[in-house]
Design a protein around this motif. Structure first.
Motif, PDB file in Angstrom:
ATOM      1  N   ARG A   7      23.270  -6.047 122.497  1.00 20.23           N
ATOM      2  CA  ARG A   7      22.077  -6.800 122.894  1.00 20.23           C
ATOM      3  C   ARG A   7      21.738  -7.812 121.813  1.00 20.23           C
ATOM      4  NH1 ARG A   7      23.600  -4.825 126.918  1.00 20.23           N
ATOM      5  NH2 ARG A   7      22.522  -3.319 128.204  1.00 20.23           N
ATOM      6  N   MET A   8      20.908  -8.801 122.153  1.00 19.46           N
ATOM      7  CA  MET A   8      20.577  -9.877 121.227  1.00 19.46           C
ATOM      8  C   MET A   8      19.111  -9.802 120.804  1.00 19.46           C
ATOM      9  SD  MET A   8      21.212 -13.976 121.603  1.00 19.46           S
ATOM     10  CE  MET A   8      20.382 -14.078 123.165  1.00 19.46           C
ATOM     11  N   CYS A   9      18.865  -9.970 119.526  1.00 24.60           N
ATOM     12  CA  CYS A   9      17.507 -10.000 118.980  1.00 24.60           C
ATOM     13  C   CYS A   9      16.839 -11.305 119.401  1.00 24.60           C
ATOM     14  CB  CYS A   9      17.581  -9.902 117.459  1.00 24.60           C
ATOM     15  SG  CYS A   9      16.003 -10.134 116.625  1.00 24.60           S
ATOM     16  N   ILE A  10      15.571 -11.245 119.837  1.00 26.29           N
ATOM     17  CA  ILE A  10      14.882 -12.452 120.295  1.00 26.29           C
ATOM     18  C   ILE A  10      14.453 -13.349 119.131  1.00 26.29           C
ATOM     19  CG2 ILE A  10      14.074 -11.449 122.438  1.00 26.29           C
ATOM     20  CD1 ILE A  10      11.309 -11.170 121.151  1.00 26.29           C
ATOM     21  N   ALA A  11      14.455 -12.833 117.908  1.00 30.71           N
ATOM     22  CA  ALA A  11      14.025 -13.631 116.760  1.00 30.71           C
ATOM     23  C   ALA A  11      15.201 -14.356 116.105  1.00 30.71           C
ATOM     24  CB  ALA A  11      13.314 -12.752 115.753  1.00 30.71           C
ATOM     25  N   CYS A  12      16.215 -13.610 115.683  1.00 27.22           N
ATOM     26  CA  CYS A  12      17.336 -14.215 114.949  1.00 27.22           C
ATOM     27  C   CYS A  12      18.542 -14.513 115.840  1.00 27.22           C
ATOM     28  CB  CYS A  12      17.748 -13.321 113.794  1.00 27.22           C
ATOM     29  SG  CYS A  12      18.424 -11.720 114.296  1.00 27.22           S
ATOM     30  N   ARG A  13      18.544 -13.965 117.045  1.00 26.93           N
ATOM     31  CA  ARG A  13      19.596 -14.163 118.033  1.00 26.93           C
ATOM     32  C   ARG A  13      20.943 -13.573 117.608  1.00 26.93           C
ATOM     33  NH1 ARG A  13      17.802 -16.846 122.199  1.00 26.93           N
ATOM     34  NH2 ARG A  13      19.775 -17.688 122.893  1.00 26.93           N
ATOM     35  N   ASN A  14      20.909 -12.649 116.664  1.00 26.74           N
ATOM     36  CA  ASN A  14      22.123 -11.920 116.295  1.00 26.74           C
ATOM     37  C   ASN A  14      22.356 -10.818 117.309  1.00 26.74           C
ATOM     38  OD1 ASN A  14      22.786 -13.363 113.993  1.00 26.74           O
ATOM     39  ND2 ASN A  14      21.478 -12.086 112.703  1.00 26.74           N
ATOM     40  N   GLU A  16      23.687  -7.073 118.180  1.00 24.23           N
ATOM     41  CA  GLU A  16      23.902  -5.766 117.571  1.00 24.23           C
ATOM     42  C   GLU A  16      23.982  -4.730 118.682  1.00 24.23           C
ATOM     43  OE1 GLU A  16      21.198  -4.717 114.465  1.00 24.23           O
ATOM     44  OE2 GLU A  16      21.048  -6.779 113.755  1.00 24.23           O
ATOM     45  N   SER A  17      24.373  -3.523 118.308  1.00 21.14           N
ATOM     46  CA  SER A  17      24.434  -2.461 119.311  1.00 21.14           C
ATOM     47  C   SER A  17      23.013  -2.108 119.759  1.00 21.14           C
ATOM     48  CB  SER A  17      25.149  -1.234 118.768  1.00 21.14           C
ATOM     49  OG  SER A  17      24.454  -0.714 117.670  1.00 21.14           O
ATOM     50  N   GLN A  18      22.887  -1.748 120.999  1.00 19.10           N
ATOM     51  CA  GLN A  18      21.585  -1.528 121.620  1.00 19.10           C
ATOM     52  C   GLN A  18      20.774  -0.452 120.908  1.00 19.10           C
ATOM     53  OE1 GLN A  18      21.882  -0.429 125.718  1.00 19.10           O
ATOM     54  NE2 GLN A  18      19.709  -0.549 126.085  1.00 19.10           N
ATOM     55  N   HIS A  19      21.424   0.610 120.449  1.00 18.15           N
ATOM     56  CA  HIS A  19      20.688   1.717 119.844  1.00 18.15           C
ATOM     57  C   HIS A  19      20.128   1.378 118.461  1.00 18.15           C
ATOM     58  CE1 HIS A  19      24.670   2.408 118.079  1.00 18.15           C
ATOM     59  NE2 HIS A  19      24.025   3.006 117.104  1.00 18.15           N
ATOM     60  N   SER A  20      20.525   0.252 117.865  1.00 24.61           N
ATOM     61  CA  SER A  20      20.024  -0.117 116.542  1.00 24.61           C
ATOM     62  C   SER A  20      18.861  -1.116 116.615  1.00 24.61           C
ATOM     63  CB  SER A  20      21.153  -0.697 115.692  1.00 24.61           C
ATOM     64  OG  SER A  20      21.569  -1.941 116.210  1.00 24.61           O
ATOM     65  N   LEU A  21      18.413  -1.457 117.815  1.00 19.99           N
ATOM     66  CA  LEU A  21      17.339  -2.433 118.007  1.00 19.99           C
ATOM     67  C   LEU A  21      16.080  -1.776 118.551  1.00 19.99           C
ATOM     68  CD1 LEU A  21      19.516  -5.153 119.743  1.00 19.99           C
ATOM     69  CD2 LEU A  21      18.731  -5.207 117.396  1.00 19.99           C
ATOM     70  N   TYR A  42      14.539  -7.282 122.786  1.00 19.94           N
ATOM     71  CA  TYR A  42      14.968  -6.500 121.631  1.00 19.94           C
ATOM     72  C   TYR A  42      14.655  -7.251 120.347  1.00 19.94           C
ATOM     73  CZ  TYR A  42      17.619  -3.722 124.957  1.00 19.94           C
ATOM     74  OH  TYR A  42      17.985  -2.913 126.007  1.00 19.94           O
ATOM     75  N   ILE A  43      14.273  -6.497 119.306  1.00 18.08           N
ATOM     76  CA  ILE A  43      14.048  -7.050 117.977  1.00 18.08           C
ATOM     77  C   ILE A  43      14.822  -6.184 116.990  1.00 18.08           C
ATOM     78  CG2 ILE A  43      12.360  -7.552 116.172  1.00 18.08           C
ATOM     79  CD1 ILE A  43      10.282  -7.969 118.289  1.00 18.08           C
ATOM     80  N   CYS A  44      15.595  -6.835 116.117  1.00 15.04           N
ATOM     81  CA  CYS A  44      16.359  -6.069 115.124  1.00 15.04           C
ATOM     82  C   CYS A  44      15.428  -5.609 114.003  1.00 15.04           C
ATOM     83  CB  CYS A  44      17.524  -6.884 114.577  1.00 15.04           C
ATOM     84  SG  CYS A  44      17.073  -8.293 113.576  1.00 15.04           S
ATOM     85  N   ARG A  45      15.886  -4.631 113.249  1.00 16.99           N
ATOM     86  CA  ARG A  45      15.072  -4.061 112.170  1.00 16.99           C
ATOM     87  C   ARG A  45      14.789  -5.074 111.070  1.00 16.99           C
ATOM     88  NH1 ARG A  45      14.673   1.197 113.350  1.00 16.99           N
ATOM     89  NH2 ARG A  45      16.272   2.072 114.701  1.00 16.99           N
ATOM     90  N   GLY A  46      15.729  -5.957 110.802  1.00 14.56           N
ATOM     91  CA  GLY A  46      15.526  -6.985 109.788  1.00 14.56           C
ATOM     92  C   GLY A  46      14.402  -7.944 110.161  1.00 14.56           C
ATOM     93  N   LEU A  75       7.257   2.118 116.811  1.00 16.06           N
ATOM     94  CA  LEU A  75       8.651   2.292 117.194  1.00 16.06           C
ATOM     95  C   LEU A  75       9.508   2.710 116.004  1.00 16.06           C
ATOM     96  CD1 LEU A  75       9.136  -0.751 119.570  1.00 16.06           C
ATOM     97  CD2 LEU A  75       9.102   1.659 120.207  1.00 16.06           C
ATOM     98  N   ASN A  76       9.187   2.207 114.829  1.00 17.01           N
ATOM     99  CA  ASN A  76       9.959   2.543 113.624  1.00 17.01           C
ATOM    100  C   ASN A  76       9.800   3.996 113.253  1.00 17.01           C
ATOM    101  OD1 ASN A  76      11.726   1.983 111.568  1.00 17.01           O
ATOM    102  ND2 ASN A  76      10.151   1.238 110.191  1.00 17.01           N
ATOM    103  N   THR A  77       8.610   4.553 113.449  1.00 19.72           N
ATOM    104  CA  THR A  77       8.389   5.968 113.113  1.00 19.72           C
ATOM    105  C   THR A  77       8.982   6.895 114.172  1.00 19.72           C
ATOM    106  OG1 THR A  77       6.202   5.953 114.152  1.00 19.72           O
ATOM    107  CG2 THR A  77       6.296   5.519 111.777  1.00 19.72           C
ATOM    108  N   ASP A  78       9.106   6.418 115.401  1.00 17.98           N
ATOM    109  CA  ASP A  78       9.670   7.253 116.481  1.00 17.98           C
ATOM    110  C   ASP A  78      11.163   7.493 116.290  1.00 17.98           C
ATOM    111  OD1 ASP A  78       7.237   7.447 117.667  1.00 17.98           O
ATOM    112  OD2 ASP A  78       7.649   6.010 119.277  1.00 17.98           O
ATOM    113  N   GLY A  79      11.882   6.475 115.854  1.00 17.80           N
ATOM    114  CA  GLY A  79      13.322   6.628 115.804  1.00 17.80           C
ATOM    115  C   GLY A  79      13.829   6.377 114.477  1.00 17.80           C
TER     116      GLY A  79
END
Length: 79
Positions: A7-14, A16-21, A42-46, A75-79
């Motif tokens: 999937r693609m991050c809406i901010a940086c457009r990189n 990544e695998s879906q489970h890491s976003l 999706y938004i990446c952690r970075g 979301l960060n605390t959940d996963g």
């Protein structure tokens, strides 16, 4: 070898695998965690940790920045 959806991050457009976003959706100019139906993004952690990228998302989608930050923290605390 098992493959994961990309999937693609809406901010940086990189891509990544879906489970890491983080997966979010928009309702009435608010951000909510994905509820299992409807369109989402999706938004990446970075980007979730980068204030400048978050401000760009807020401006692009006309959101409340503090509300977006709260959802991403949740979301960060959940996963």
């Amino acid at each position: 070898m098992k493959t994961y959806p990309i999937r693609m991050c809406i901010a940086c457009r990189n891509r990544e695998s879906q489970h890491s976003l983080f997966r979010i959706q928009f309702e009435d100019n608010r951000v909510v965690p994905y509820r299992g139906y409807g369109r989402s993004a999706y938004i990446c952690r970075g980007c979730a940790a980068d204030r400048k990228r978050l401000q760009k998302i807020v401006k692009r989608y006309r959101l409340d920045e503090s509300q977006l930050v709260e959802v991403l923290k949740e979301l960060n605390t959940d996963g």
